[in-house]
Design a protein around this motif. Structure first.
Motif, PDB file in Angstrom:
ATOM      1  N   THR B 231      -4.790   5.824   8.082  1.00 51.69           N
ATOM      2  CA  THR B 231      -3.864   5.097   8.958  1.00 51.69           C
ATOM      3  C   THR B 231      -4.616   4.050   9.778  1.00 51.69           C
ATOM      4  O   THR B 231      -4.143   2.934   9.975  1.00 51.69           O
ATOM      5  N   ASN B 232      -5.826   4.438  10.231  1.00 51.19           N
ATOM      6  CA  ASN B 232      -6.591   3.534  11.080  1.00 51.19           C
ATOM      7  C   ASN B 232      -7.558   2.655  10.302  1.00 51.19           C
ATOM      8  O   ASN B 232      -8.297   1.884  10.899  1.00 51.19           O
ATOM      9  N   SER B 233      -7.580   2.804   9.000  1.00 53.49           N
ATOM     10  CA  SER B 233      -8.628   2.122   8.246  1.00 53.49           C
ATOM     11  C   SER B 233      -8.432   0.613   8.287  1.00 53.49           C
ATOM     12  O   SER B 233      -7.322   0.109   8.447  1.00 53.49           O
ATOM     13  N   ALA B 234      -9.538  -0.071   8.138  1.00 54.77           N
ATOM     14  CA  ALA B 234      -9.493  -1.532   8.093  1.00 54.77           C
ATOM     15  C   ALA B 234      -8.844  -1.960   6.778  1.00 54.77           C
ATOM     16  O   ALA B 234      -8.646  -1.151   5.870  1.00 54.77           O
ATOM     17  N   GLN B 236      -8.092  -2.864   3.275  1.00 54.09           N
ATOM     18  CA  GLN B 236      -8.777  -2.594   2.005  1.00 54.09           C
ATOM     19  C   GLN B 236      -7.957  -3.223   0.890  1.00 54.09           C
ATOM     20  O   GLN B 236      -6.922  -2.670   0.508  1.00 54.09           O
ATOM     21  N   PRO B 237      -8.406  -4.354   0.366  1.00 55.33           N
ATOM     22  CA  PRO B 237      -7.565  -5.073  -0.612  1.00 55.33           C
ATOM     23  C   PRO B 237      -7.162  -4.214  -1.808  1.00 55.33           C
ATOM     24  O   PRO B 237      -6.057  -4.368  -2.345  1.00 55.33           O
ATOM     25  N   GLU B 238      -8.023  -3.291  -2.208  1.00 54.89           N
ATOM     26  CA  GLU B 238      -7.724  -2.511  -3.402  1.00 54.89           C
ATOM     27  C   GLU B 238      -6.491  -1.615  -3.206  1.00 54.89           C
ATOM     28  O   GLU B 238      -5.754  -1.351  -4.142  1.00 54.89           O
ATOM     29  N   TYR B 239      -6.317  -1.148  -1.961  1.00 55.05           N
ATOM     30  CA  TYR B 239      -5.242  -0.172  -1.732  1.00 55.05           C
ATOM     31  C   TYR B 239      -4.130  -0.713  -0.849  1.00 55.05           C
ATOM     32  O   TYR B 239      -3.177  -0.009  -0.547  1.00 55.05           O
ATOM     33  N   ASP B 240      -4.269  -1.953  -0.418  1.00 57.11           N
ATOM     34  CA  ASP B 240      -3.310  -2.473   0.545  1.00 57.11           C
ATOM     35  C   ASP B 240      -1.975  -2.806  -0.124  1.00 57.11           C
ATOM     36  O   ASP B 240      -1.916  -3.439  -1.171  1.00 57.11           O
ATOM     37  N   VAL B 241      -0.895  -2.320   0.475  1.00 59.63           N
ATOM     38  CA  VAL B 241       0.440  -2.725   0.049  1.00 59.63           C
ATOM     39  C   VAL B 241       1.184  -3.183   1.287  1.00 59.63           C
ATOM     40  O   VAL B 241       1.481  -2.371   2.170  1.00 59.63           O
ATOM     41  N   ALA B 242       1.432  -4.476   1.393  1.00 59.94           N
ATOM     42  CA  ALA B 242       2.189  -5.036   2.506  1.00 59.94           C
ATOM     43  C   ALA B 242       1.648  -4.569   3.858  1.00 59.94           C
ATOM     44  O   ALA B 242       2.406  -4.180   4.737  1.00 59.94           O
ATOM     45  N   GLY B 243       0.340  -4.564   3.989  1.00 56.86           N
ATOM     46  CA  GLY B 243      -0.251  -4.227   5.282  1.00 56.86           C
ATOM     47  C   GLY B 243      -0.485  -2.755   5.510  1.00 56.86           C
ATOM     48  O   GLY B 243      -1.010  -2.352   6.538  1.00 56.86           O
ATOM     49  N   ILE B 244      -0.083  -1.919   4.594  1.00 54.64           N
ATOM     50  CA  ILE B 244      -0.325  -0.479   4.717  1.00 54.64           C
ATOM     51  C   ILE B 244      -1.421  -0.106   3.724  1.00 54.64           C
ATOM     52  O   ILE B 244      -1.357  -0.508   2.559  1.00 54.64           O
ATOM     53  N   THR B 245      -2.400   0.663   4.209  1.00 56.00           N
ATOM     54  CA  THR B 245      -3.429   1.112   3.280  1.00 56.00           C
ATOM     55  C   THR B 245      -2.910   2.297   2.474  1.00 56.00           C
ATOM     56  O   THR B 245      -2.589   3.337   3.040  1.00 56.00           O
ATOM     57  N   ASP B 246      -2.795   2.112   1.213  1.00 56.50           N
ATOM     58  CA  ASP B 246      -2.370   3.169   0.287  1.00 56.50           C
ATOM     59  C   ASP B 246      -1.154   3.967   0.763  1.00 56.50           C
ATOM     60  O   ASP B 246      -1.266   5.139   1.160  1.00 56.50           O
ATOM     61  N   PRO B 247       0.007   3.354   0.726  1.00 54.11           N
ATOM     62  CA  PRO B 247       1.216   4.095   1.131  1.00 54.11           C
ATOM     63  C   PRO B 247       1.437   5.354   0.292  1.00 54.11           C
ATOM     64  O   PRO B 247       1.995   6.339   0.774  1.00 54.11           O
ATOM     65  N   PHE B 248       0.985   5.323  -0.957  1.00 47.52           N
ATOM     66  CA  PHE B 248       1.190   6.503  -1.822  1.00 47.52           C
ATOM     67  C   PHE B 248       0.434   7.715  -1.275  1.00 47.52           C
ATOM     68  O   PHE B 248       0.941   8.830  -1.257  1.00 47.52           O
ATOM     69  N   LEU B 249      -0.793   7.456  -0.833  1.00 47.07           N
ATOM     70  CA  LEU B 249      -1.581   8.540  -0.263  1.00 47.07           C
ATOM     71  C   LEU B 249      -0.977   8.998   1.073  1.00 47.07           C
ATOM     72  O   LEU B 249      -0.848  10.204   1.325  1.00 47.07           O
ATOM     73  N   HIS B 250      -0.588   8.035   1.903  1.00 47.43           N
ATOM     74  CA  HIS B 250       0.125   8.357   3.140  1.00 47.43           C
ATOM     75  C   HIS B 250       1.255   9.356   2.879  1.00 47.43           C
ATOM     76  O   HIS B 250       1.367  10.391   3.534  1.00 47.43           O
ATOM     77  N   ILE B 251       2.085   8.971   1.928  1.00 49.18           N
ATOM     78  CA  ILE B 251       3.298   9.749   1.676  1.00 49.18           C
ATOM     79  C   ILE B 251       2.965  11.156   1.198  1.00 49.18           C
ATOM     80  O   ILE B 251       3.554  12.148   1.637  1.00 49.18           O
TER      81      ILE B 251
END
Lengths: 160, 873
Positions: B231-234, B236-251
Motif C-alpha cells: 500500500t505504501n510502496s513507491a 512500481q511500473p511493473e505492477y502499477d495499475v492506475a496508480g495502485i501497486t498491484d491491485p490483484f495482490l491487494h485484493i
C-alpha cells in the motif's frame, strides 16, 4: 473463482473458450448461445455485469470482441474487469496492437497467454512483463525445435 | 512447419472457413477437413498430429464435434518434444473435461512431465492439472504438486500453488498436507508467487478449520505487514495499475484477512489500522482503486465489530452509490444489501437514491435496486415506497413488470397497515400489471376482500371502475367478476359508501355487461370464463329483473368448445329454470367469509395432496350418507365452504368456484382428480331435480344417521331440516356427502392442526351404545389405537359382558382386556383395541363385531358391522 472465459465477436462467433469448472460439451454450447444472446444485445453505457443462473458474468467489449468471465455471485466484479483488461494489455503487447484477426489465426497463442495468466480460475501473475517473458521463452523453444526439424528434413532431403 | 506434408495448413483452413458465405457452406468445409483429419489420424503420422490438433481446436470452437481427436492429444503429450507437448496439453484442456474417462489415461504422462528436467514442460503439466484435474487425478498427483511448491523457479512455484488450490477444492481431505508449504509462500517477494500463495491459503482456510487456526495465529501479522508494504510502496511500473501497486495482490490479501478476522476479535483488532488506511488512502477515480475499496469494504463488514471502520465502509458505499459509473453503482447496491444487516439506518438514508436506481435503464441495476428496496421496506415507509414503485410500474418496461409487480405485491402483503390500503394497492397493481400477477397473489386478495365485510361495497365499486379501463388484465378481470358475482347488489345500490367515494350509477345491466364481456372475450382463459359463469348464476338471483338476460348468456355457453363450460352451462341453466320450485336462493348466496388462516397455511405449505386428504375431516358414515349433506346444501349460508382442504392454487380456485376438489376422490373412493368441478355440478344439479325417493336403504339409513351422528351441528341440521329425505338419490349420494366435508363447521381447524380423528358411535341399539375414540401412535401411520366405551342404556345390569371383533385380512386386530365384564345400568366399561392397517392410505378400517352378555340371566347377542370409521386411519 472464474468458472469460464469466453471471447465472442460482435457477430456471435466464438473466438476463445476456457472452462475451469466442469461443463459437458452440450452445456458449453448452451452456455455460449445463451450468454452471447444476452450480452451482445445489451446496449452501450450499461454496467458490465449480467446476472445469470445465480452467477455473474462480467464482460467488456474491446473493438469487435466481447471478453466475458463468469464468476460467483459474491466475487469482486470490479477486479474481474481489471483481469480482463490485464489480459487484453498482454495480448496487445504480444501481437502489437492486437486485432480480432490476430486472435483468429493465432488462437492457440491467445490460449497460451491465458494459461500464463489464469490457472484453476484464479489469477497467476500480476506482472505483464513476467507473462511476456515466460511466453517468449516458450515460443523460442518451439522455434528452436522447428529449426532443428527443418534442418534435419533439409539434410534428409539433400541426402536422398 | 508442416507445409511440406499433405493436407491444408491451419491458416488455409481458417481462411477457407472464413470465406464461407452460408452456414451450409461452412459445414461442408468443416466436414471435408474433419474427414482429412480422420484419415490422417488413421495413417498415424506423428508429423501431422500437431497440425491436426490445431485444426480440431479451431473446429471445436465453431461448435462441431471433435471427440475423435481426443486420443491425439494424449499421443502429443506423450511425445518428447516441447512443441508437441504444448499443443497436446492445450488440446487436452480444450477438448476434454474432467468427467471424461480418457482423462485418466493421461495421469501417467502428467506424472512424468511434473518430474521433467525442463521447467516449461513442468509448467505445462501443472497448468493442465490445475485446470482440468478430477478428484482421482488430484489424489494421485498431489505429492508431486506439493513438492513443486518448493521448486527453485518462481514460475513453477506459483503454478504449483494454484494447482494445489484446485486439488484441495476437489479433495478437501488433502488440505492439511498443503498447510506448511502454503505458509512458506507467504514470505515470498515475487508477486506472482505471493498472489498464488495467498490464494492457496485462502482456499485452505475456507476448507479446513485447522488451517484457519494455523494461519490466524502464525500469519496474520505478516500478512498485515505485506499489505502495508505494498500500500505504501513507491511507484512500481511493473505492477502499477492506475496508480495502485498491484491491485490483484491487494485484493487477495484483503480477502485472506477477511477470513482470518471473521469470528476472531483479536485478529480483527490487529488489522483495523491497515484497513482504515486502505479505506481512506485508496484512489477512487479509477476502476482498479474501486476494486480494492470494494474488497476492503467487504472485509470491514465481515470482521468483528469495529464500528469506526464500519462508518468508513458505509461512507464508501454512499460515494459508490452516487458515482456516475454504472458498474460502481451496481456493486454499491449489491453491498448495501449486506450492510443492512449491521446498519439499517445508514442504508435507509440512501433510500431516495436507491429508489431512483429501480428506474435505471440498466436491467442489472434495476434488479439489484429492487432487491435492496424490498429489504428497506418497513412499517414506517411502506406507503411511500409502495407509491413510488406503483407509479413506476405504470411506465416501466414490459419485461420488468413481472419482477416489479411480484415485489410490490409481497411488500404490500407483508407490511400493509390496513385492509383498505392493501386492497387499493393491489387493485393498482392488478390494473397495471394484472397479466403478470401470480395466482396465489390474487387468490390472497380475494381472501382479504372476503374478510373485509365493511369494504365489500367499496371494493366491488372500485373493481368495477378499474375493469372498465383495464379489461385486458386477466387477473383484474377475475377478481372483478368474482366480486361482482358476490357483491353485485352492493354495486348497483351503492351500499356501504365510504366518505372518500364518489357515488356512481351502475345499473344491473351494466354489472352483467362486465361479466358477459369477460365470458365472451375470445382471449379470456378457461378460469376466467368459469368464474364468469358462476358469477352469472349468482347474479341471476341478485338481479331477478334481468334473470332472463343472464339465462341467455348462460345458455350461449352450451355451445362452448370447452367441455367443462358446456356442462356447467347446461347445469346452471337447469338450476335457473327450476329455481322457483326449491329453496334455491341459498345455493347462490354470498360465499361465506373465507378463512385467512387456512389459506395462508395452504399457500405457504402447498401441502402434498396426501396430507390434505388425511387432514380431511371425516364424518363419513357410509350407512347414513344421504341426508345430512343435503340439508347442509340447502342451508349453505352458515357454513364455511373454504374449509374444504386442498393443496394448491388450483384447488383453491376450485373452492372459490364452490367446488370441492375432494369430492371426486371420495365419490370414487380412490382417484382424486381435477375433474371434480363437474362432479359437484352434478350434485348441485341433482338437487335441482328432485327425484322421488326410490331407495329403501337410504331412507332407513337416514333415520339411523340422525340418531347416531355424533356431529352435533350436523345432527341438528338434520333434525331441524325441512328437507324431506326422499330427495336423496343414490346417484348423487356420494358427491353430496362430500359436500358435507367441505361444509362442516370445523374442518379448517383440523386442516391446520394435522390429522385428528373425531370419535364415532360405532353401534347403537335400544340397550347398548358403543363409542370409539381414536389416537395414532407417533411414527407408525398404519397403527391406530381405539378406545371403545360401552354404555348401558338399559335400566338393568349386564353381566358376563364380552365384546368380540373380526376384521378383513388387510387389518390386524389386537384386543386388550375390558375394564370389567359387568356393565351396570347407565354405567360404562372401556376396552382398548389396536388396529394395524396394512393398506393405510388406500383402504379404510372396517370391523364386524359381536357383543354377548347376560341380562336377567338370559343370554343376549348383538351383532353389527362398523363402517363409519374416519377415513385415513
Amino acid at each position: 473463482q472464474i468458472h469460464f472465459v469466453l471471447l465472442v465477436s460482435r457477430q456471435g462467433k466464438v473466438r476463445l473458450t476456457k472452462w475451469y469448472s466442469p461443463y459437458t460439451q452440450k452445456e458449453r454450447s448452451k452456455v455460449i448461445r445463451e450468454l452471447s444472446g444476452v450480452i451482445l444485445n445489451r446496449g452501450p453505457k450499461l454496467c458490465n455485469f449480467v446476472e445469470w443462473r445465480g452467477y455473474k458474468v462480467v464482460y467488456k467489449r474491446y473493438a469487435s470482441l466481447y471478453f466475458c468471465m463468469c464468476i460467483d455471485a459474491e466475487d469482486n466484479e470490479l477486479e474481474v474487469l481489471e483481469i480482463i483488461h490485464h489480459y487484453v494489455e498482454i495480448l496487445d503487447r504480444y501481437f502489437g496492437s492486437v486485432c480480432e484477426l490476430d486472435l483468429i489465426f493465432n488462437f492457440h497463442k491467445a490460449y497460451y497467454i491465458l494459461d500464463e495468466l489464469l490457472i484453476a480460475g484464479e489469477i497467476q501473475e500480476s506482472s505483464k512483463k513476467t507473462v511476456a517473458r515466460i511466453i517468449s521463452a516458450q515460443d523460442q523453444m518451439v522455434e528452436a525445435a522447428k529449426e532443428e526439424a527443418g534442418s534435419i528434413s533439409y539434410i534428409i532431403a539433400q541426402a536422398s | 512447419m508442416n507445409s511440406i506434408f499433405s493436407g491444408t495448413r491451419l491458416r488455409d483452413m481458417i481462411r477457407s472457413i472464413r470465406a464461407c458465405k452460408t452456414a451450409a457452406e461452412e459445414r461442408g468445409v468443416v466436414r471435408k477437413e474433419c474427414a482429412d483429419i480422420r484419415a490422417s489420424i488413421n495413417e498415424n503420422d506423428p508429423h501431422d498430429r500437431h497440425r491436426n490438433l490445431a485444426k480440431l481446436m479451431f473446429i471445436h470452437m465453431l461448435g462441431y464435434p471433435t471427440h475423435f481427436g481426443q486420443m491425439e492429444c494424449l499421443k502429443l503429450i506423450a511425445s518428447p518434444g516441447f512443441p508437441e507437448k504444448r499443443i497436446g496439453y492445450l488440446g487436452l484442456m480444450l477438448l476434454l473435461d474432467e468427467r471424461q474417462e480418457v482423462l485418466m489415461l493421461v495421469t501417467n504422462s502428467l506424472k512424468q512431465d511434473l518430474n521433467h528436467t525442463n521447467q516449461y514442460v513442468v509448467g505445462l503439466a501443472l497448468c493442465a492439472l490445475g485446470n482440468i484435474c478430477s478428484a482421482e487425478m488430484a489424489r494421485d498427483l498431489a505429492p508431486e504438486v506439493e513438492r513443486l511448491i518448493q521448486f527453485r523457479d518462481p514460475n513453477i512455484r506459483k503454478k504449483a500453488a494454484l494447482c494445489s488450490t484446485r486439488i484441495v477444492r476437489k479433495v478437501p481431505d488433502l488440505a492439511e498436507n498443503f498447510i506448511n508449504a502454503a505458509s512458506s509462500l507467504l514470505k515470498e517477494k515475487h508477486h506472482g508467487v505471493l498472489i498464488t500463495g495467498v490464494q492457496l491459503c485462502y482456499e485452505l482456510c475456507t476448507i479446513n478449520d485447522e488451517a484457519l487456526e494455523y494461519f490466524r495465529k502464525k500469519c496474520t501479522e505478516g500478512l498485515i505487514k505485506t499489505l502495508r508494504d505494498i500500500t505504501n510502496s513507491a511507484y512500481q511500473p511493473e505492477y502499477d495499475v492506475a496508480g495502485i501497486t498491484d491491485p490483484f495482490l491487494h485484493i487477495r490479501l484483503l480477502k485472506l484477512l477477511r477470513v482470518l478476522g471473521h469470528g476472531d476479535a483479536d485478529a480483527s483488532d490487529l488489522m483495523t489500522d491497515i484497513l482504515a488506511q486502505v479505506a481512506t488512502k485508496t484512489e477512487s477515480n479509477k476502476n482498479a482503486g474501486n476494486a480494492v475499496l470494494y474488497e476492503c469494504v467487504e472485509t470491514i463488514m465481515a470482521i468483528e465489530d469495529t464500528s469506526s471502520l464500519r462508518v468508513l465502509a458505509i461512507n464508501i458505499l454512499g460515494r459508490f452509490l452516487s458515482n456516475r459509473d454504472n458498474n460502481i453503482r451496481y456493486v454499491a447496491l449489491n453491498m448495501l444489501m449486506k450492510a443492512i444487516a449491521f446498519d439499517d439506518q445508514a442504508v435507509q438514508r440512501h433510500r431516495v437514491t436507491i429508489l431512483e436506481c429501480v428506474k435505471d435503464p440498466d436491467a442489472s441495476i434495476r434488479k439489484r435496486a429492487l432487491e435492496l428496496v424490498s429489504l428497506l421496506v418497513n412499517e414506517n415507509n411502506v406507503k411511500q415506497l409502495t407509491k413510488e414503485l406503483i407509479d413506476y410500474l405504470e411506465i416501466s418496461d414490459e419485461d420488468f413488470k413481472e419482477d416489479l409487480s411480484a415485489k410490490i405485491c409481497s411488500i404490500v402483503e407483508k407490511f400493509s397497515p390496513e385492509k383498505i390500503w392493501y386492497i387499493d394497492q393491489m387493485l393498482k397493481v392488478l390494473s397495471e400489471a394484472g397479466k403478470f400477477v401470480k395466482d396465489d397473489v390474487w387468490h390472497a386478495l380475494i381472501v382479504v376482500i372476503s374478510n373485509a365485510s365493511e369494504l365489500h361495497g367499496y371494493t366491488v365499486r372500485a373493481l368495477y371502475k378499474a375493469v372498465l379501463t383495464y379489461s385486458e388484465q386477466e387477473t383484474l378481470v377475475r377478481v372483478a367478476i368474482w366480486c361482482i358475482g358476490e357483491y353485485g347488489d352492493l354495486l348497483v345500490n351503492n351500499v356501504g359508501m365510504l366518505g372518500i367515494e364518489d357515488p356512481i350509477t351502475v345499473t344491473e345491466s351494466d354489472a352483467v355487461d362486465v361479466v358477459e364481456d369477460a365470458i365472451t372475450r375470445h382471449n379470456s382463459d378457461m378460469t376466467t370464463k368459469a368464474m364468469a359463469l358462476v358469477a352469472l348464476l349468482k347474479l341471476s338471483s341478485r338481479f331477478p329483473s334481468i334473470s332472463e338476460r343472464i339465462k341467455d348468456i348462460i345458455v350461449k355457453q352450451k355451445g362452448s368448445l370447452l367441455l367443462e363450460m358446456q356442462q356447467r352451462a347446461i347445469e346452471f341453466n337447469s338450476i335457473v329454470d327450476r329455481h322457483k320450485n326449491i329453496r334455491w336462493s341459498s345455493l347462490v348466496e354470498r360465499m361465506p367469509v373465507l378463512d385467512e388462516a387456512t389459506f395462508n397455511v395452504r399457500r405457504a405449505g402447498s401441502l402434498p395432496a396426501s396430507v390434505s386428504t388425511m387432514a380431511k375431516p371425516s364424518v363419513s358414515i357410509p350407512n347414513g350418507v344421504a341426508a345430512a349433506p343435503l340439508v347442509d346444501l340447502l342451508d349453505l349460508g352458515s357454513d364455511d365452504i373454504m374449509a374444504a382442504p386442498s393443496s394448491s392454487g388450483a384447488d383453491f380456485l376450485q373452492d372459490l368456484l364452490g367446488v370441492d376438489l375432494g369430492s371426486s376422490s371420495a365419490q370414487s373412493g380412490a382417484t382424486p382428480g381435477p375433474k371434480a368441478g363437474a362432479d359437484l355440478l352434478m350434485d348441485i344439479l341433482s338437487i335441482g331435480t328432485p327425484s322421488p325417493a326410490q331407495n329403501n336403504t337410504s331412507s332407513i339409513d337416514l333415520l339411523s344417521t340422525a340418531g347416531i351422528n355424533n356431529n352435533p351441528s350436523n345432527a341438528l341440521d338434520t333434525l331441524s331440516s325441512p328437507a324431506p329425505p326422499h330427495i336423496a338419490t343414490t346417484a348423487s349420494a356420494g358427491g353430496m356427502f362430500d359436500l358435507l366435508d367441505g361444509l362442516s363447521p370445523s374442518p379448517s381447524k383440523e386442516a391446520t392442526n394435522g390429522p385428528a380423528y373425531p370419535p364415532i358411535v360405532a353401534y347403537e341399539s335400544s340397550t347398548l351404545k358403543i363409542e370409539f375414540t381414536f389416537s395414532k401412535p407417533s411414527g407408525n401411520p398404519q397403527e391406530t389405537n381405539v378406545q371403545a366405551t360401552f354404555i348401558n342404556l338399559s335400566p338393568n345390569t349386564f353381566t358376563d359382558f364380552i365384546f368380540q371383533a373380526a376384521v378383513p385380512k388387510f387389518l390386524q386386530l389386537h384386543l386388550d382386556p375390558a375394564s370389567s365384564n359387568t356393565l351396570p345400568a347407565s354405567g360404562n366399561i372401556t376396552q382398548n383395541l389396536r388396529v394395524t392397517n396394512s393398506q393405510h392410505g388406500k383402504k379404510s378400517l372396517v370391523m364386524r363385531m359381536r357383543i354377548g352378555y347376560k341380562l336377567n340371566g338370559k343370554d343376549v347377542l348383538e351383532e353389527g358391522q362398523i363402517n363409519n370409521f374416519p377415513r385415513g386411519l
